[in-house]
Motif scaffolding. Structure first.
Motif, PDB file in Angstrom:
ATOM      1  N   GLY B  12       0.822  -1.205   0.000  1.00 58.70           N
ATOM      2  CA  GLY B  12       0.000   0.000   0.000  1.00 58.70           C
ATOM      3  C   GLY B  12       0.856   1.255   0.000  1.00 58.70           C
ATOM      4  O   GLY B  12       2.033   1.212   0.353  1.00 58.70           O
ATOM      5  N   GLY B  13       0.269   2.349  -0.411  1.00 63.47           N
ATOM      6  CA  GLY B  13       0.937   3.646  -0.325  1.00 63.47           C
ATOM      7  C   GLY B  13       2.053   3.878  -1.321  1.00 63.47           C
ATOM      8  O   GLY B  13       2.842   4.804  -1.176  1.00 63.47           O
ATOM      9  N   VAL B  14       2.138   3.040  -2.349  1.00 61.67           N
ATOM     10  CA  VAL B  14       3.232   3.202  -3.311  1.00 61.67           C
ATOM     11  C   VAL B  14       2.879   4.136  -4.468  1.00 61.67           C
ATOM     12  O   VAL B  14       3.758   4.607  -5.191  1.00 61.67           O
ATOM     13  CB  VAL B  14       3.719   1.844  -3.885  1.00 61.67           C
ATOM     14  CG1 VAL B  14       4.341   0.992  -2.801  1.00 61.67           C
ATOM     15  CG2 VAL B  14       2.581   1.107  -4.565  1.00 61.67           C
ATOM     16  N   GLY B  15       1.570   4.395  -4.650  1.00 66.38           N
ATOM     17  CA  GLY B  15       1.155   5.314  -5.713  1.00 66.38           C
ATOM     18  C   GLY B  15       0.208   4.720  -6.750  1.00 66.38           C
ATOM     19  O   GLY B  15       0.098   5.238  -7.856  1.00 66.38           O
ATOM     20  N   LYS B  16      -0.502   3.653  -6.388  1.00 67.78           N
ATOM     21  CA  LYS B  16      -1.446   3.037  -7.337  1.00 67.78           C
ATOM     22  C   LYS B  16      -2.586   3.986  -7.694  1.00 67.78           C
ATOM     23  O   LYS B  16      -2.891   4.190  -8.864  1.00 67.78           O
ATOM     24  CB  LYS B  16      -2.073   1.767  -6.740  1.00 67.78           C
ATOM     25  CG  LYS B  16      -1.147   0.595  -6.609  1.00 67.78           C
ATOM     26  CD  LYS B  16      -1.849  -0.609  -6.008  1.00 67.78           C
ATOM     27  CE  LYS B  16      -2.300  -0.384  -4.579  1.00 67.78           C
ATOM     28  NZ  LYS B  16      -1.218  -0.186  -3.622  1.00 67.78           N
ATOM     29  N   THR B  17      -3.202   4.564  -6.670  1.00 66.83           N
ATOM     30  CA  THR B  17      -4.351   5.429  -6.924  1.00 66.83           C
ATOM     31  C   THR B  17      -3.922   6.694  -7.659  1.00 66.83           C
ATOM     32  O   THR B  17      -4.559   7.115  -8.632  1.00 66.83           O
ATOM     33  CB  THR B  17      -5.048   5.773  -5.584  1.00 66.83           C
ATOM     34  OG1 THR B  17      -5.493   4.540  -4.997  1.00 66.83           O
ATOM     35  CG2 THR B  17      -6.222   6.690  -5.783  1.00 66.83           C
ATOM     36  N   THR B  18      -2.822   7.282  -7.217  1.00 64.50           N
ATOM     37  CA  THR B  18      -2.263   8.457  -7.891  1.00 64.50           C
ATOM     38  C   THR B  18      -2.005   8.146  -9.364  1.00 64.50           C
ATOM     39  O   THR B  18      -2.346   8.937 -10.254  1.00 64.50           O
ATOM     40  CB  THR B  18      -0.918   8.840  -7.223  1.00 64.50           C
ATOM     41  OG1 THR B  18      -1.158   9.068  -5.834  1.00 64.50           O
ATOM     42  CG2 THR B  18      -0.312  10.070  -7.858  1.00 64.50           C
ATOM     43  N   ARG B 180       7.680   7.514  -6.984  1.00 67.10           N
ATOM     44  CA  ARG B 180       8.298   8.123  -5.807  1.00 67.10           C
ATOM     45  C   ARG B 180       9.817   7.993  -5.870  1.00 67.10           C
ATOM     46  O   ARG B 180      10.474   7.757  -4.855  1.00 67.10           O
ATOM     47  CB  ARG B 180       7.729   7.505  -4.523  1.00 67.10           C
ATOM     48  CG  ARG B 180       6.203   7.406  -4.557  1.00 67.10           C
ATOM     49  CD  ARG B 180       5.604   7.357  -3.204  1.00 67.10           C
ATOM     50  NE  ARG B 180       5.855   8.607  -2.475  1.00 67.10           N
ATOM     51  CZ  ARG B 180       5.270   8.921  -1.333  1.00 67.10           C
ATOM     52  NH1 ARG B 180       4.409   8.092  -0.782  1.00 67.10           N
ATOM     53  NH2 ARG B 180       5.533  10.059  -0.745  1.00 67.10           N
ATOM     54  N   ILE B 209       8.412   7.894 -12.145  1.00 65.90           N
ATOM     55  CA  ILE B 209       7.741   9.094 -11.653  1.00 65.90           C
ATOM     56  C   ILE B 209       8.526   9.634 -10.457  1.00 65.90           C
ATOM     57  O   ILE B 209       8.706   8.927  -9.469  1.00 65.90           O
ATOM     58  CB  ILE B 209       6.288   8.795 -11.200  1.00 65.90           C
ATOM     59  CG1 ILE B 209       5.554   7.910 -12.230  1.00 65.90           C
ATOM     60  CG2 ILE B 209       5.542  10.089 -10.908  1.00 65.90           C
ATOM     61  CD1 ILE B 209       5.380   8.510 -13.610  1.00 65.90           C
ATOM     62  N   PRO B 210       9.019  10.874 -10.536  1.00 66.32           N
ATOM     63  CA  PRO B 210       9.790  11.397  -9.412  1.00 66.32           C
ATOM     64  C   PRO B 210       8.914  11.698  -8.191  1.00 66.32           C
ATOM     65  O   PRO B 210       7.727  11.982  -8.326  1.00 66.32           O
ATOM     66  CB  PRO B 210      10.385  12.692  -9.975  1.00 66.32           C
ATOM     67  CG  PRO B 210       9.452  13.114 -11.059  1.00 66.32           C
ATOM     68  CD  PRO B 210       8.884  11.837 -11.631  1.00 66.32           C
ATOM     69  N   GLU B 211       9.516  11.593  -7.030  1.00 67.03           N
ATOM     70  CA  GLU B 211       8.867  12.047  -5.795  1.00 67.03           C
ATOM     71  C   GLU B 211       8.705  13.555  -5.940  1.00 67.03           C
ATOM     72  O   GLU B 211       9.650  14.250  -6.290  1.00 67.03           O
ATOM     73  CB  GLU B 211       9.783  11.720  -4.603  1.00 67.03           C
ATOM     74  CG  GLU B 211       9.349  12.279  -3.270  1.00 67.03           C
ATOM     75  CD  GLU B 211       8.241  11.446  -2.623  1.00 67.03           C
ATOM     76  OE1 GLU B 211       8.053  10.287  -3.015  1.00 67.03           O
ATOM     77  OE2 GLU B 211       7.569  11.988  -1.730  1.00 67.03           O
ATOM     78  N   SER B 212       7.503  14.062  -5.731  1.00 69.80           N
ATOM     79  CA  SER B 212       7.298  15.485  -5.998  1.00 69.80           C
ATOM     80  C   SER B 212       6.141  16.075  -5.202  1.00 69.80           C
ATOM     81  O   SER B 212       5.108  15.438  -5.013  1.00 69.80           O
ATOM     82  CB  SER B 212       7.030  15.678  -7.503  1.00 69.80           C
ATOM     83  OG  SER B 212       6.503  16.944  -7.744  1.00 69.80           O
ATOM     84  N   VAL B 215       2.593  16.250  -6.813  1.00 72.44           N
ATOM     85  CA  VAL B 215       1.613  15.171  -6.660  1.00 72.44           C
ATOM     86  C   VAL B 215       0.707  15.459  -5.464  1.00 72.44           C
ATOM     87  O   VAL B 215      -0.508  15.307  -5.536  1.00 72.44           O
ATOM     88  CB  VAL B 215       2.329  13.806  -6.499  1.00 72.44           C
ATOM     89  CG1 VAL B 215       1.350  12.708  -6.123  1.00 72.44           C
ATOM     90  CG2 VAL B 215       3.069  13.442  -7.778  1.00 72.44           C
TER      91      VAL B 215
END
Ligand SMILES: Nc1ncnc2c1ncn2[C@@H]1O[C@H](COP(=O)(O)OP(=O)(O)O)[C@@H](O)[C@H]1O
Ligand SMILES: [Mg+2]
Lengths: 87, 271
Positions: B12-18, B180, B209-212, B215
């Motif tokens: 979880g929290g890795v960026g699936k929804t984003t 991230r 995708i860079p951590e930013s 987002v």
């Protein structure tokens, strides 16, 4: 590599990479094992019940992976009167 | 017939929804008709990230349970007329997602949309396996970090065994989306390298995708990052990933580095 890095903490990424490679090699190899263990348990149970009556939950089969070999632990609890009850 | 894409990761929290929102919007911005489906029953968030949280009347579970028609549950984006959302239920139990119900909904969506993007919940249980079940293509979202890579490896195993494609003996098309990614940590040598992750997971790279902050800003205002600020670094990275998903052969650039980088395709060794 920058000059100052010679004096700073060692990089941690190479360790991450190595640990992952070792771990995943094991996990991939054992991915099908849960099925295998269930099948083994089933067949052991069937083989034993030909000769005596035992409870389904009295047979436990565990697989453990080592670096070079895996061990299979089979634990069967047989009641005193198992033989008598067998048809 | 549209393509069904699952956005999955295990962790979880890795960026699936984003990523579901950003890729969905990017594809819609290119003119394709897109629906993004939230499979995270009980923990829905896609509606919030897409800025549609106040417009959800019916959701996926309502449609599956026959309480609403599919057309009633589809929410059209306010900014893009080719982008739609099918929300997850916030209150119902995830057992309400039946395999037969999901199959029907996906089959209907495929008929009208070019892309059906399924935002998977975390984990490897029912919700995640149902989200991937009907996929034609899988996007494995991974952070350059040990636990995320391990979970992705597990998910790749499921994609190759528990999906309809796999069961029919077909090959599941899988892509790695590295999210991230922090160039500063990479420079210090404290983050797994892109090559390392690619070599370990052995699936082709769709994008980095860079951590930013962009987002976070985009999710604060309820807009996919490609719509909120199309020129920001993460938006550009998502636009390019969407183009690769459509089949374009576009080199991937590593954030913080100048050199181009072609996604290598490693043969994944059979276990
Ligand atoms: N590239 C990024 N840069 C900064 N924050 C990000 C990035 N991608 C995702 N996040 C943040 O990480 C958190 C988890 O993202 P989310 O998409 O909800 O993950 P998942 O759906 O995999 O659980 C959110 O707060 C999100 O804003
Ligand atoms: Mg999510």
């Amino acid at each position: 590599m920058k000059f100052f890095q010679l004096f700073s903490r060692p990089q941690s990424a190479p360790a991450a990479r190595e640990r992952l490679q070792v771990l995943l090699a094991h996990e991939r190899a054992s991915a099908g094992d849960s099925d295998l263990v269930a099948k083994l348990r089933d067949e052991i149970l069937r083989a034993i019940s030909k000769h005596m009556q035992i409870d389904d939950d009295k047979v436990s089969v565990k697989m453990e992976r080592g670096a070079k070999v895996s061990t299979l632990a089979v634990d069967i609890e047989i009641p005193f009167d198992a033989g008598k009850k067998a048809a | 017939m549209g393509k069904v894409v699952v956005v999955t990761s295990g962790k979880g929290g890795v960026g699936k929804t984003t990523s579901s929102a950003a890729l969905g919007a990017a594809l819609a911005q290119s003119g394709d008709k897109v629906v993004v489906v939230d499979f995270d029953v009980g923990l829905r968030n896609l509606d919030l990230v897409m800025g549609a949280e106040r417009r959800v009347v019916y959701d996926l579970v309502n449609v599956i349970q026959g309480e609403a028609k599919l057309a009633q549950a589809l929410i059209r984006d306010k900014r893009l007329e080719t982008l739609y959302l099918l929300a997850a239920s916030q209150t119902r139990d995830k057992d309400n997602l039946t395999p037969e119900g999901v199959e029907k909904v996906i089959a209907a969506l495929k008929k009208t949309f070019d892309w059906v993007i399924c935002d998977s919940p975390a984990g490897i249980e029912r919700g995640a396996t149902l989200a991937m079940r009907h996929a034609d293509v899988a996007i494995v979202v991974t952070n350059p970090e040990v636990s995320s890579v391990r979970d992705s490896d597990r998910i790749i195993g499921l994609l190759d065994s528990k999906t309809l494609k796999a069961e029919n003996g077909e090959r599941m098309e899988k892509h790695l989306l590295l999210t991230r990614y922090d160039p500063a940590r990479a420079e210090r040598g404290d983050m797994l390298k892109v090559d390392d992750v690619l070599e370990i997971l052995s699936i082709p790279l769709l994008g980095i995708i860079p951590e930013s902050m962009d987002v976070l800003r985009a999710s604060n205002v309820g807009s996919p990052v490609t719509l909120a600020d199309g020129r920001s670094a993460p938006a550009v990275a998502y636009f390019n990933a969407a183009r690769r998903l459509k089949g374009e052969d576009l080199p991937v650039t590593i954030p913080g580095e100048k050199r181009g980088f072609f996604g290598k395709i490693f043969g994944r060794k059979a276990a």
